[in-house]
Design a protein around this motif. Structure first.
Motif, short mmCIF file in Angstrom:
data_model
loop_
_atom_site.label_atom_id
_atom_site.label_comp_id
_atom_site.label_asym_id
_atom_site.label_seq_id
_atom_site.Cartn_x
_atom_site.Cartn_y
_atom_site.Cartn_z
N SER A 225 2.49 50.64 41.70
CA SER A 225 3.28 49.61 42.37
C SER A 225 2.44 48.96 43.47
O SER A 225 1.40 49.48 43.86
CB SER A 225 4.57 50.20 42.95
OG SER A 225 4.30 51.33 43.76
N SER A 226 2.90 47.81 43.96
CA SER A 226 2.13 47.06 44.96
C SER A 226 3.03 46.55 46.07
O SER A 226 4.24 46.38 45.89
CB SER A 226 1.39 45.89 44.30
OG SER A 226 2.32 44.93 43.81
N SER A 227 2.40 46.30 47.22
CA SER A 227 3.10 45.78 48.39
C SER A 227 2.10 45.00 49.24
O SER A 227 0.92 45.34 49.28
CB SER A 227 3.69 46.93 49.22
OG SER A 227 4.19 46.48 50.46
N PRO A 228 2.55 43.96 49.95
CA PRO A 228 1.63 43.24 50.84
C PRO A 228 1.25 44.04 52.09
O PRO A 228 0.27 43.73 52.74
CB PRO A 228 2.43 41.98 51.21
CG PRO A 228 3.85 42.34 50.99
CD PRO A 228 3.86 43.31 49.85
N THR A 229 2.04 45.09 52.41
CA THR A 229 1.74 45.93 53.58
C THR A 229 1.84 47.40 53.19
O THR A 229 2.52 47.76 52.22
CB THR A 229 2.71 45.65 54.74
OG1 THR A 229 4.05 45.91 54.31
CG2 THR A 229 2.60 44.21 55.21
N LEU A 230 1.20 48.26 53.97
CA LEU A 230 1.16 49.68 53.65
C LEU A 230 2.55 50.30 53.61
O LEU A 230 2.87 51.06 52.70
CB LEU A 230 0.28 50.42 54.67
CG LEU A 230 0.21 51.94 54.53
CD1 LEU A 230 -0.35 52.34 53.17
CD2 LEU A 230 -0.63 52.54 55.67
N ASP A 231 3.37 49.99 54.59
CA ASP A 231 4.69 50.60 54.69
C ASP A 231 5.81 49.66 54.25
O ASP A 231 6.97 49.86 54.60
CB ASP A 231 4.94 51.07 56.12
CG ASP A 231 3.99 52.20 56.53
OD1 ASP A 231 3.77 53.11 55.72
OD2 ASP A 231 3.43 52.14 57.65
N GLY A 232 5.45 48.64 53.49
CA GLY A 232 6.44 47.68 53.02
C GLY A 232 7.13 48.14 51.75
O GLY A 232 6.99 49.29 51.31
N THR A 233 7.88 47.25 51.15
CA THR A 233 8.57 47.53 49.90
C THR A 233 7.60 47.37 48.73
O THR A 233 6.95 46.33 48.60
CB THR A 233 9.77 46.58 49.72
OG1 THR A 233 10.68 46.76 50.80
CG2 THR A 233 10.48 46.86 48.40
N TYR A 234 7.52 48.39 47.89
CA TYR A 234 6.59 48.36 46.76
C TYR A 234 7.32 47.92 45.49
O TYR A 234 8.43 48.38 45.21
CB TYR A 234 5.95 49.73 46.55
CG TYR A 234 4.84 50.01 47.53
CD1 TYR A 234 3.51 49.87 47.15
CD2 TYR A 234 5.12 50.38 48.84
CE1 TYR A 234 2.48 50.11 48.05
CE2 TYR A 234 4.10 50.62 49.75
CZ TYR A 234 2.78 50.48 49.36
OH TYR A 234 1.77 50.70 50.26
N THR A 235 6.66 47.04 44.76
CA THR A 235 7.20 46.53 43.50
C THR A 235 6.42 47.15 42.34
O THR A 235 5.19 47.11 42.32
CB THR A 235 7.08 45.00 43.44
OG1 THR A 235 7.80 44.43 44.54
CG2 THR A 235 7.65 44.46 42.14
N LYS A 236 7.15 47.68 41.37
CA LYS A 236 6.50 48.35 40.25
C LYS A 236 5.75 47.35 39.39
O LYS A 236 6.25 46.28 39.07
CB LYS A 236 7.55 49.07 39.41
CG LYS A 236 6.95 49.91 38.27
CD LYS A 236 8.04 50.65 37.51
CE LYS A 236 7.47 51.46 36.36
NZ LYS A 236 8.53 52.18 35.61
#
Length: 244
Positions: free
Chosen positions: A69-80
């Motif tokens: 999964s990915s997110s624009p920030t380390l502790d942000g919401t991750y999208t699969k």
């Protein structure tokens, strides 16, 4: 209640046969032993024991069961992400040109050795890894209770103190940052998880899209007059280019 074995029946009267069966939910890689004790109902001092043992096995990696999964920030919401399965040990996927945090989750690991490696280290990327409830540290064996950055490479290999994988499997959770692609062409980044030969290796390929091409030249005019002497100019671009 036995931890590693089932006993059936667990209670009865008089002479009675019982069946002892290893539990299917044991996920350790090592040998474990356990005493199964039978106790008389009306006199707890009367006991009989069977000493049982069993051998676990290394859990083989399965690339299709991993989650990326990915997110624009380390502790942000991750999208699969939905990767393409290239082969039994490799998946690939496309990510944007912007800086991106990636989380990789491997659902089961019980080996004594774990290596994390890729070209991302050379870019100075943030990197964090969690196994057996703790965060991997650069001393290559200690797990920290709080998040710390991990920067060691595959060749070093992490061997957790006490080899907890002998008794139970864990998940592998890895977070790392892929820096923005500043070039006008796509680039490929590779991340690999290395364990013993029994577990196999896992390869994750990230195809990062290109940034908008840029092009400038200085100076923008040249007057040679009658001279045949060459003059220098500086071409500035983030892309490959041709002159015509």
């Amino acid at each position: 209640m036995a931890k590693y074995f089932n006993v059936s029946p667990s209670s009865a009267e008089g002479n009675h046969s019982v069946t002892v069966t290893p539990k299917t939910d044991f996920t350790g890689a090592g040998k474990v032993s356990e005493a199964i004790t039978f106790t008389a109902k009306n006199d707890a001092s009367k006991k009989a024991t069977i000493n049982c043992s069993r051998q676990g096995k290394i859990i083989a990696f399965d690339i299709t069961k991993c989650t990326i999964s990915s997110s624009p920030t380390l502790d942000g919401t991750y999208t699969k992400l939905t990767p393409k399965v290239d082969n039994a040990s490799q998946v690939s996927m496309t990510i944007p040109a912007t800086a991106t945090y990636i989380k990789v989750l491997v659902p089961a690991f019980n080996d004594s050795y774990l290596g994390l490696g890729n070209g991302l280290y050379q870019d100075g990327n943030e990197f964090y890894a969690k196994i057996f409830g703790g965060w991997m540290t650069d001393d290559m064996e200690t797990l920290s209770p709080t998040r710390v950055q991990y920067s060691s490479t595959t060749e070093d290999g992490f061997t957790p103190t006490g080899n907890p994988g002998l008794l139970a499997a864990t998940t592998i959770e890895v977070w790392f940052k892929i820096e923005a692609n500043i070039y006008g062409y796509g680039v490929k980044k590779e991340f690999v998880i290395v364990s013993s030969s029994d577990s196999g290796d896992l390869y994750f390929i990230f195809n990062q899209t290109r940034s908008a091409s840029t092009m400038s030249v200085s100076p923008t005019t040249m007057d040679f007059g009658t001279s045949l002497t060459g003059k220098d100019a500086l071409v500035s671009s983030n892309d490959e280019w041709t002159a015509s």
